[in-house]
Design a protein around this motif. Structure first.
Motif, PDB file in Angstrom:
ATOM      1  N   ARG A   6      39.520   4.034 -36.818  1.00 28.14           N
ATOM      2  CA  ARG A   6      39.321   5.293 -36.108  1.00 28.14           C
ATOM      3  C   ARG A   6      39.368   5.065 -34.599  1.00 28.14           C
ATOM      4  O   ARG A   6      39.950   5.841 -33.850  1.00 28.14           O
ATOM      5  CB  ARG A   6      37.993   5.928 -36.512  1.00 28.14           C
ATOM      6  N   VAL A   8      40.973   2.673 -33.003  1.00 27.32           N
ATOM      7  CA  VAL A   8      42.367   2.401 -32.637  1.00 27.32           C
ATOM      8  C   VAL A   8      43.147   3.709 -32.598  1.00 27.32           C
ATOM      9  O   VAL A   8      43.923   3.953 -31.672  1.00 27.32           O
ATOM     10  CB  VAL A   8      43.006   1.399 -33.629  1.00 27.32           C
ATOM     11  N   ARG A   9      42.903   4.566 -33.568  1.00 29.07           N
ATOM     12  CA  ARG A   9      43.605   5.863 -33.626  1.00 29.07           C
ATOM     13  C   ARG A   9      43.267   6.703 -32.392  1.00 29.07           C
ATOM     14  O   ARG A   9      44.149   7.305 -31.783  1.00 29.07           O
ATOM     15  CB  ARG A   9      43.217   6.596 -34.913  1.00 29.07           C
ATOM     16  N   GLU A  10      41.989   6.767 -32.014  1.00 29.43           N
ATOM     17  CA  GLU A  10      41.586   7.532 -30.838  1.00 29.43           C
ATOM     18  C   GLU A  10      42.217   6.963 -29.573  1.00 29.43           C
ATOM     19  O   GLU A  10      42.626   7.714 -28.685  1.00 29.43           O
ATOM     20  CB  GLU A  10      40.064   7.552 -30.713  1.00 29.43           C
ATOM     21  N   GLU A  11      42.312   5.652 -29.500  1.00 28.72           N
ATOM     22  CA  GLU A  11      42.936   5.024 -28.339  1.00 28.72           C
ATOM     23  C   GLU A  11      44.420   5.395 -28.254  1.00 28.72           C
ATOM     24  O   GLU A  11      44.945   5.675 -27.183  1.00 28.72           O
ATOM     25  CB  GLU A  11      42.772   3.507 -28.403  1.00 28.72           C
ATOM     26  N   GLU A  12      45.084   5.434 -29.407  1.00 34.56           N
ATOM     27  CA  GLU A  12      46.498   5.789 -29.432  1.00 34.56           C
ATOM     28  C   GLU A  12      46.727   7.228 -28.993  1.00 34.56           C
ATOM     29  O   GLU A  12      47.777   7.564 -28.457  1.00 34.56           O
ATOM     30  CB  GLU A  12      47.077   5.596 -30.835  1.00 34.56           C
ATOM     31  N   LEU A  13      45.753   8.097 -29.218  1.00 36.98           N
ATOM     32  CA  LEU A  13      45.868   9.499 -28.851  1.00 36.98           C
ATOM     33  C   LEU A  13      45.401   9.783 -27.429  1.00 36.98           C
ATOM     34  O   LEU A  13      45.478  10.915 -26.968  1.00 36.98           O
ATOM     35  CB  LEU A  13      45.061  10.366 -29.826  1.00 36.98           C
ATOM     36  N   SER A  14      44.921   8.769 -26.733  1.00 36.35           N
ATOM     37  CA  SER A  14      44.410   8.962 -25.376  1.00 36.35           C
ATOM     38  C   SER A  14      45.529   9.391 -24.429  1.00 36.35           C
ATOM     39  O   SER A  14      46.593   8.775 -24.390  1.00 36.35           O
ATOM     40  CB  SER A  14      43.775   7.667 -24.857  1.00 36.35           C
ATOM     41  N   ALA A  17      46.218   6.197 -19.513  1.00 36.68           N
ATOM     42  CA  ALA A  17      46.487   4.760 -19.586  1.00 36.68           C
ATOM     43  C   ALA A  17      45.853   4.126 -18.355  1.00 36.68           C
ATOM     44  O   ALA A  17      46.182   4.493 -17.225  1.00 36.68           O
ATOM     45  CB  ALA A  17      47.991   4.496 -19.609  1.00 36.68           C
TER      46      ALA A  17
END
Length: 202
Positions: A6, A8-14, A17
């Protein structure tokens, strides 16, 4: 493990950068799905925003099953036959408040550059018509990709023209003017406003 996935998923949706500070200075809205269904979907008939998820409804604007790009140019089709001639563009520009010289120059430039690509045949027309049903073919190199190749909402000179036409008294270009320009309802609004103001003067 589920918590790690979860995170990692939230980081990908950030939308930010850390190595690109500009992404923090220019934030992207993350709440669009609360206001507009499927905000990532290109719209063919409407130009939505969070305040107008169904597009322009003011002033009786109707899409008539035309793409947003077709709606954008349809204002200039004075007789509603689906073909815009230079004299109709001139009339539309005058209705928007442009003077005679600017209207003639813009009408000539617009039709000289867009007419041929919208024709139904390879034979050029000396009347320089623009066919609304083929307007998607007239996307040009200076476009900002506001419209995609099919005429859905998705040019630098056009932005300057929009600014001249719709800036407010403080010199800003309102968000609503930009949205309404996409589907042509801004042109209808300005022409109606000018007609009413002209009627009050008499």
């Amino acid at each position: 493990m589920a918590e790690e996935a979860r995170a990692v998923r939230e980081e990908e949706l950030s939308p930010v950068a850390e190595a690109a500070p500009v992404t923090a200075r220019r934030p992207v809205r993350a709440d669009l799905e609360k206001h507009i269904p499927k905000p990532y979907l290109a719209r063919a008939l409407v130009a939505p925003d969070v305040y107008h998820p169904g597009g322009s409804k003011e002033g009786g604007h109707q899409h008539r099953q035309r793409s947003v790009l077709q709606q954008h140019v349809a204002f200039f089709d004075m007789d509603g036959d689906g073909v815009i001639y230079p004299w109709e563009t001139y009339q539309g520009l005058r209705a928007l408040g442009f003077n005679m010289i600017v209207s003639v120059v813009f009408a000539m430039a617009i039709h000289a550059s867009l007419s041929y690509t919208t024709l139904h045949s390879w034979v050029p027309s000396l009347l320089f018509p623009i066919y609304i049903d083929n307007i998607h073919r007239a996307k040009h190199g200076s476009d900002t990709a506001t419209y995609d190749t099919e005429g859905r909402v998705a040019s630098k000179a056009e932005w300057m023209l929009l600014y001249m036409l719709a800036k407010d008294e403080e010199g800003n270009l309102p968000r609503e003017a930009i949205r309404r320009c996409f589907d042509g309802s801004l042109f209808e609004f300005i022409a109606d406003e000018r007609r009413q103001a002209h009627g009050k003067r008499q």
